[in-house]
Design a protein around this motif. Structure first.
Motif, PDB file in Angstrom:
ATOM      1  N   UNK A 186       0.908  -1.178  -0.084  1.00 46.20           N
ATOM      2  CA  UNK A 186       0.000  -0.022   0.126  1.00 46.20           C
ATOM      3  C   UNK A 186       1.068   1.103  -0.037  1.00 46.20           C
ATOM      4  N   UNK A 187       0.923   1.910  -1.061  1.00 47.67           N
ATOM      5  CA  UNK A 187       1.835   2.919  -1.149  1.00 47.67           C
ATOM      6  C   UNK A 187       1.139   4.439  -0.489  1.00 47.67           C
ATOM      7  N   UNK A 188       1.943   5.419  -0.312  1.00 47.28           N
ATOM      8  CA  UNK A 188       1.669   6.581   0.629  1.00 47.28           C
ATOM      9  C   UNK A 188       0.750   7.373  -0.634  1.00 47.28           C
ATOM     10  N   UNK A 189      -0.259   7.323  -0.699  1.00 40.55           N
ATOM     11  CA  UNK A 189      -0.991   8.053  -1.908  1.00 40.55           C
ATOM     12  C   UNK A 189      -2.301   8.933  -1.299  1.00 40.55           C
ATOM     13  N   UNK A 190      -2.485   8.659   0.079  1.00 37.84           N
ATOM     14  CA  UNK A 190      -3.601   9.538   0.667  1.00 37.84           C
ATOM     15  C   UNK A 190      -2.974  10.422   1.666  1.00 37.84           C
ATOM     16  N   UNK A 191      -3.530  11.404   2.051  1.00 35.90           N
ATOM     17  CA  UNK A 191      -3.082  12.383   3.121  1.00 35.90           C
ATOM     18  C   UNK A 191      -2.790  11.757   4.557  1.00 35.90           C
ATOM     19  N   UNK A 192      -3.738  10.814   4.683  1.00 35.95           N
ATOM     20  CA  UNK A 192      -3.547  10.055   6.169  1.00 35.95           C
ATOM     21  C   UNK A 192      -2.652   9.084   6.299  1.00 35.95           C
ATOM     22  N   UNK A 193      -1.822   8.911   5.189  1.00 33.15           N
ATOM     23  CA  UNK A 193      -0.947   7.761   5.263  1.00 33.15           C
ATOM     24  C   UNK A 193       0.451   8.449   5.723  1.00 33.15           C
ATOM     25  N   UNK A 194       1.263   7.801   6.786  1.00 31.38           N
ATOM     26  CA  UNK A 194       2.262   8.312   7.446  1.00 31.38           C
ATOM     27  C   UNK A 194       3.715   7.419   6.970  1.00 31.38           C
ATOM     28  N   UNK A 195       3.303   6.241   6.212  1.00 28.65           N
ATOM     29  CA  UNK A 195       4.683   5.686   5.758  1.00 28.65           C
ATOM     30  C   UNK A 195       4.645   5.578   4.479  1.00 28.65           C
ATOM     31  N   UNK A 196       5.716   5.547   3.562  1.00 32.97           N
ATOM     32  CA  UNK A 196       6.039   5.623   2.175  1.00 32.97           C
ATOM     33  C   UNK A 196       5.341   4.565   1.647  1.00 32.97           C
ATOM     34  N   UNK A 197       5.609   3.363   2.262  1.00 34.43           N
ATOM     35  CA  UNK A 197       4.686   2.116   2.176  1.00 34.43           C
ATOM     36  C   UNK A 197       4.461   1.127   3.447  1.00 34.43           C
ATOM     37  N   UNK A 198       3.339   0.417   3.069  1.00 38.14           N
ATOM     38  CA  UNK A 198       3.297  -0.782   4.135  1.00 38.14           C
ATOM     39  C   UNK A 198       2.888  -1.897   3.166  1.00 38.14           C
ATOM     40  N   UNK A 199       3.055  -3.113   3.784  1.00 37.05           N
ATOM     41  CA  UNK A 199       2.493  -4.322   3.143  1.00 37.05           C
ATOM     42  C   UNK A 199       1.372  -4.850   4.124  1.00 37.05           C
ATOM     43  N   UNK A 200       0.266  -5.239   3.305  1.00 41.04           N
ATOM     44  CA  UNK A 200      -0.952  -5.710   3.965  1.00 41.04           C
ATOM     45  C   UNK A 200      -0.747  -7.409   3.517  1.00 41.04           C
ATOM     46  N   UNK A 201      -1.348  -8.242   4.416  1.00 38.35           N
ATOM     47  CA  UNK A 201      -1.447  -9.458   3.871  1.00 38.35           C
ATOM     48  C   UNK A 201      -2.795  -9.838   3.472  1.00 38.35           C
ATOM     49  N   UNK A 202      -2.668 -10.041   2.219  1.00 36.09           N
ATOM     50  CA  UNK A 202      -4.199 -10.368   1.582  1.00 36.09           C
ATOM     51  C   UNK A 202      -4.227 -11.890   1.085  1.00 36.09           C
ATOM     52  N   UNK A 203      -5.631 -12.431   0.701  1.00 36.37           N
ATOM     53  CA  UNK A 203      -5.611 -13.783   0.169  1.00 36.37           C
ATOM     54  C   UNK A 203      -6.530 -13.528  -1.113  1.00 36.37           C
ATOM     55  N   UNK A 204      -6.319 -14.521  -2.024  1.00 31.59           N
ATOM     56  CA  UNK A 204      -7.317 -14.365  -2.924  1.00 31.59           C
ATOM     57  C   UNK A 204      -7.855 -15.912  -2.908  1.00 31.59           C
ATOM     58  N   UNK A 205      -9.240 -15.917  -3.009  1.00 34.17           N
ATOM     59  CA  UNK A 205      -9.900 -17.243  -2.792  1.00 34.17           C
ATOM     60  C   UNK A 205     -10.538 -17.720  -4.131  1.00 34.17           C
ATOM     61  N   UNK A 206     -10.307 -18.682  -4.615  1.00 35.65           N
ATOM     62  CA  UNK A 206     -10.945 -19.074  -5.943  1.00 35.65           C
ATOM     63  C   UNK A 206     -12.025 -20.301  -5.491  1.00 35.65           C
ATOM     64  N   UNK A 207     -13.265 -19.907  -5.830  1.00 31.42           N
ATOM     65  CA  UNK A 207     -14.455 -20.712  -5.369  1.00 31.42           C
ATOM     66  C   UNK A 207     -15.120 -21.108  -6.741  1.00 31.42           C
TER      67      UNK A 207
END
Length: 211
Positions: A186-207
């Motif tokens: 998640x890059x720093x693209x919104x005003x409320x972001x305080x870090x240049x980038x943070x990683x978020x753990x996501x999953x993609x479900x195939x169903x």
């Protein structure tokens, strides 16, 4: 266009697709990195869900999944998004890539009707990475995808909700066959972001819907 035969070549081609031109915080718009998009599309292709299939991407943003599927031999690929800026850049990019098997629709998914013959849905909806995000939007997208009666759905979600999601999918008669895991930057693209980038753990479900 010559069909792509290597995942690295797909990733390189997807790198040419611009990100959201004007990210809107209310829509929780984050561009899917080409390395993640290419990996998921390649896996979907390997499972027989892309080639000669009709693919739908709800909340397509600038169109990376729709165009990626078109490049991998989809019969047709359709991207839908409520954001006019994103649709405009998606149309422009698809024309530059000379893709005649992809189209884009400007629409709220709630208003989307009369889309038939869909085989595969691949979507990266708002999955609640923001603290103040409207939770449950990803499930709204899953429910909408089911209305088009595809054979299979691929959908992004926060990894922290995996246990709940498994129950939700099972309760809605969706057979989970695969869960793909990614560190989503998640890059720093919104005003409320305080870090240049943070990683978020996501999953993609195939169903599967039809089993």
């Amino acid at each position: 266009m010559k069909k792509i035969t290597r995942k690295k070549h797909l990733e390189m081609k997807l790198q040419s697709i611009p990100p959201h031109p004007k990210p809107k915080v209310g829509l929780e718009q984050y561009t899917t990195p080409s390395v993640i998009a290419s990996d998921l599309i390649w896996n979907a292709y390997s499972l027989g869900d892309i080639d000669n299939n009709n693919v739908l991407d709800l909340g397509c943003g600038s169109g990376i999944f729709a165009m990626g599927c078109a490049l991998m031999g989809a019969n047709s690929a359709c991207g839908v998004d409520i954001d006019e800026d994103s649709i405009s850049i998606a149309v422009e990019t698809s024309q530059k890539l000379k893709l005649d098997n992809v189209n884009f629709i400007l629409s709220d998914i709630d208003d989307l009707e009369n889309v038939s013959g869909i085989d595969t849905v691949i979507q990266n909806p708002p999955f609640g990475s923001q603290k103040n995000a409207d939770q449950g939007q990803d499930l709204k997208f899953v429910d909408k995808a089911c209305q088009f009666k595809p054979n299979v759905i691929y959908s992004f979600h926060m990894a922290s909700t995996e246990e709940f999601l498994i129950d939700y999918y099972n309760d809605h008669d969706l057979k989970i066959t695969h869960i793909f895991r990614y560190d989503f930057p998640i890059p720093k693209i919104y005003e409320f972001h305080t870090k240049e980038k943070r990683n978020v753990n996501v999953i993609v479900i195939r169903a599967l819907l039809n089993f």
